[in-house]
Write a protein that holds these residues in place. Structure first.
Motif, PDB file in Angstrom:
ATOM      1  N   PRO A 156     -27.339  35.800  29.880  1.00  0.00           N
ATOM      2  CA  PRO A 156     -28.516  35.826  30.281  1.00  0.00           C
ATOM      3  C   PRO A 156     -28.776  34.336  30.508  1.00  0.00           C
ATOM      4  CG  PRO A 156     -28.829  36.596  28.098  1.00  0.00           C
ATOM      5  CD  PRO A 156     -27.419  36.691  28.385  1.00  0.00           C
ATOM      6  N   ALA A 157     -28.300  33.573  29.803  1.00  0.00           N
ATOM      7  CA  ALA A 157     -28.309  31.952  29.698  1.00  0.00           C
ATOM      8  C   ALA A 157     -27.955  31.403  31.511  1.00  0.00           C
ATOM      9  CB  ALA A 157     -27.942  31.134  28.749  1.00  0.00           C
ATOM     10  N   PHE A 158     -26.969  32.284  31.928  1.00  0.00           N
ATOM     11  CA  PHE A 158     -26.197  31.821  33.129  1.00  0.00           C
ATOM     12  C   PHE A 158     -27.247  31.566  34.276  1.00  0.00           C
ATOM     13  CE2 PHE A 158     -23.780  32.591  37.240  1.00  0.00           C
ATOM     14  CZ  PHE A 158     -22.928  31.692  37.161  1.00  0.00           C
ATOM     15  N   PHE A 159     -28.256  32.828  34.463  1.00  0.00           N
ATOM     16  CA  PHE A 159     -28.865  32.824  35.563  1.00  0.00           C
ATOM     17  C   PHE A 159     -30.295  31.783  35.257  1.00  0.00           C
ATOM     18  CE2 PHE A 159     -32.709  34.377  37.465  1.00  0.00           C
ATOM     19  CZ  PHE A 159     -32.341  34.890  39.054  1.00  0.00           C
ATOM     20  N   VAL A 160     -30.290  31.614  34.005  1.00  0.00           N
ATOM     21  CA  VAL A 160     -31.599  30.546  33.725  1.00  0.00           C
ATOM     22  C   VAL A 160     -30.992  29.162  34.069  1.00  0.00           C
ATOM     23  CG1 VAL A 160     -33.022  29.411  31.879  1.00  0.00           C
ATOM     24  CG2 VAL A 160     -32.754  32.039  31.824  1.00  0.00           C
ATOM     25  N   LEU A 161     -29.829  28.853  33.778  1.00  0.00           N
ATOM     26  CA  LEU A 161     -29.333  27.627  34.140  1.00  0.00           C
ATOM     27  C   LEU A 161     -28.926  27.433  35.515  1.00  0.00           C
ATOM     28  CD1 LEU A 161     -26.901  26.753  31.038  1.00  0.00           C
ATOM     29  CD2 LEU A 161     -29.367  25.737  31.437  1.00  0.00           C
ATOM     30  N   MET A 162     -28.662  28.379  36.251  1.00  0.00           N
ATOM     31  CA  MET A 162     -28.268  28.269  37.593  1.00  0.00           C
ATOM     32  C   MET A 162     -29.417  28.316  38.684  1.00  0.00           C
ATOM     33  SD  MET A 162     -25.002  27.831  37.470  1.00  0.00           S
ATOM     34  CE  MET A 162     -25.036  27.354  35.477  1.00  0.00           C
ATOM     35  N   HIS A 163     -30.492  28.949  38.073  1.00  0.00           N
ATOM     36  CA  HIS A 163     -31.512  29.258  39.180  1.00  0.00           C
ATOM     37  C   HIS A 163     -32.955  28.727  38.521  1.00  0.00           C
ATOM     38  CE1 HIS A 163     -28.888  31.726  41.535  1.00  0.00           C
ATOM     39  NE2 HIS A 163     -28.678  32.410  40.116  1.00  0.00           N
ATOM     40  N   GLY A 164     -33.120  28.301  37.214  1.00  0.00           N
ATOM     41  CA  GLY A 164     -34.460  27.946  36.806  1.00  0.00           C
ATOM     42  C   GLY A 164     -34.696  26.565  37.384  1.00  0.00           C
ATOM     43  N   PRO A 165     -36.088  26.335  37.089  1.00  0.00           N
ATOM     44  CA  PRO A 165     -36.514  24.864  37.523  1.00  0.00           C
ATOM     45  C   PRO A 165     -35.877  23.663  36.619  1.00  0.00           C
ATOM     46  CG  PRO A 165     -38.336  26.013  36.308  1.00  0.00           C
ATOM     47  CD  PRO A 165     -37.040  27.030  36.411  1.00  0.00           C
ATOM     48  N   ASP A 166     -35.926  22.606  37.267  1.00  0.00           N
ATOM     49  CA  ASP A 166     -35.542  21.357  36.320  1.00  0.00           C
ATOM     50  C   ASP A 166     -34.302  21.461  35.916  1.00  0.00           C
ATOM     51  OD1 ASP A 166     -38.395  20.273  36.792  1.00  0.00           O
ATOM     52  OD2 ASP A 166     -39.146  21.668  35.490  1.00  0.00           O
ATOM     53  N   ILE A 167     -33.596  22.237  36.252  1.00  0.00           N
ATOM     54  CA  ILE A 167     -31.814  22.081  35.601  1.00  0.00           C
ATOM     55  C   ILE A 167     -31.623  20.691  36.041  1.00  0.00           C
ATOM     56  CG2 ILE A 167     -31.746  24.300  35.565  1.00  0.00           C
ATOM     57  CD1 ILE A 167     -29.857  24.175  38.156  1.00  0.00           C
ATOM     58  N   PRO A 168     -30.427  20.330  35.046  1.00  0.00           N
ATOM     59  CA  PRO A 168     -29.764  18.967  35.253  1.00  0.00           C
ATOM     60  C   PRO A 168     -28.982  19.033  36.615  1.00  0.00           C
ATOM     61  CG  PRO A 168     -29.358  19.528  33.085  1.00  0.00           C
ATOM     62  CD  PRO A 168     -30.027  20.751  33.802  1.00  0.00           C
ATOM     63  N   GLY A 169     -29.085  17.639  37.405  1.00  0.00           N
ATOM     64  CA  GLY A 169     -28.450  17.543  38.512  1.00  0.00           C
ATOM     65  C   GLY A 169     -26.964  18.344  38.589  1.00  0.00           C
ATOM     66  N   ARG A 170     -26.230  17.507  37.671  1.00  0.00           N
ATOM     67  CA  ARG A 170     -24.860  18.139  37.731  1.00  0.00           C
ATOM     68  C   ARG A 170     -24.627  19.625  37.731  1.00  0.00           C
ATOM     69  NH1 ARG A 170     -20.641  16.111  33.190  1.00  0.00           N
ATOM     70  NH2 ARG A 170     -18.844  17.957  33.539  1.00  0.00           N
TER      71      ARG A 170
END
Length: 250
Positions: A156-170
């Motif tokens: 589930p962390a995949f969706f959070v990191l791919m689509h969440g706000p303020d994720i790192p630019g890289r």
């Protein structure tokens, strides 16, 4: 004469004894030298193994921290997560965490990269050209959706990191590249089902399929049990109803 023989025999025996003692005395240092050499070899081998053992321990610690970070990101989101919370979830001190990662962003980047690598492997296994005559469209949709839903439910962390706000630019950059790859792979599957469609139309259709899937994925991850399964079927049905009229049937 017997006395001389006896004396000579005694002398011979004594000499033999002396010779044996000398041999034993000579063999002793040699054995000790061999033992010392063996110990030295073992010490050298042990010294060579130490870096490998340290590396293995370090890799296990990194995996432990990334698993803890995945749980924290899934629960709180990326923005609200903290290194202290990740360390606490991993059962280590913040100091131990900082030995491997300087900050939360570095943890997210490493975790995101590993998850995207695994997702690319799924693309390679699932999104391959298909013979429409041998595999019905409904089966293609079901197999593809099931595989990707299973991955996202397991991570589930995949969706959070791919689509969440303020994720790192890289992460955003890598995800954009991953999206481009996904669309291209979907095109390779759709093209045989619509051989007369121009390439631009196939690309638009592929983009729509990915968009429908992602919209449904958010709803799927927000539910559990039978309700989740119901939304999975809704996504499959939506894709089938969308693609059905575009498919050329012989």
């Amino acid at each position: 004469m017997p006395e001389k023989t006896g004396k000579a025999g005694t002398e011979t025996t004594t000499g033999a004894t002396t010779t044996t003692a000398g041999t034993t005395a000579a063999t002793g240092p040699a054995t000790e030298a061999t033992g010392a050499a063996t110990e030295a070899t073992g010490a050298a081998a042990s010294a060579e193994d130490r870096p490998r053992r340290r590396q293995a321990r370090g890799e296990r610690r990194i995996a432990q921290l990334l698993e803890a970070a995945a749980r924290v990101f899934s629960t709180t989101g990326y923005t609200a997560a903290s290194t202290n919370a990740i360390a606490r979830e991993a059962g280590v001190s913040p100091g131990t965490l900082y030995q491997f990662f300087p900050n939360k962003e570095a943890i997210a980047i490493e975790l995101g990269s590993r998850l995207m690598h695994e997702m690319r492997q799924s693309y390679d296994e699932v999104l391959t050209p298909i013979d429409p005559a041998a595999t019905p469209l409904e089966e293609v949709i079901a197999g593809t959706v099931d595989r990707f839903i299973e991955f996202n439910c397991r991570h589930p962390a995949f969706f959070v990191l791919m689509h969440g706000p303020d994720i790192p630019g890289r992460i955003a950059e890598e995800h954009d590249a991953l999206h481009t790859t996904l669309v291209a792979r979907v095109e390779t599957i759709l093209a045989p089902f619509a051989p007369d469609a121009p390439p631009a139309a196939v690309t638009r259709t592929a983009q729509m399929c990915v968009g429908i899937y992602k919209a449904g994925l958010e709803l799927i991850l927000a539910h559990e049990g039978e309700e989740r399964e119901a939304y999975v079927e809704e996504v499959k049905g939506a894709l089938l109803r969308y693609l059905g009229p575009l498919v050329v049937t012989s």
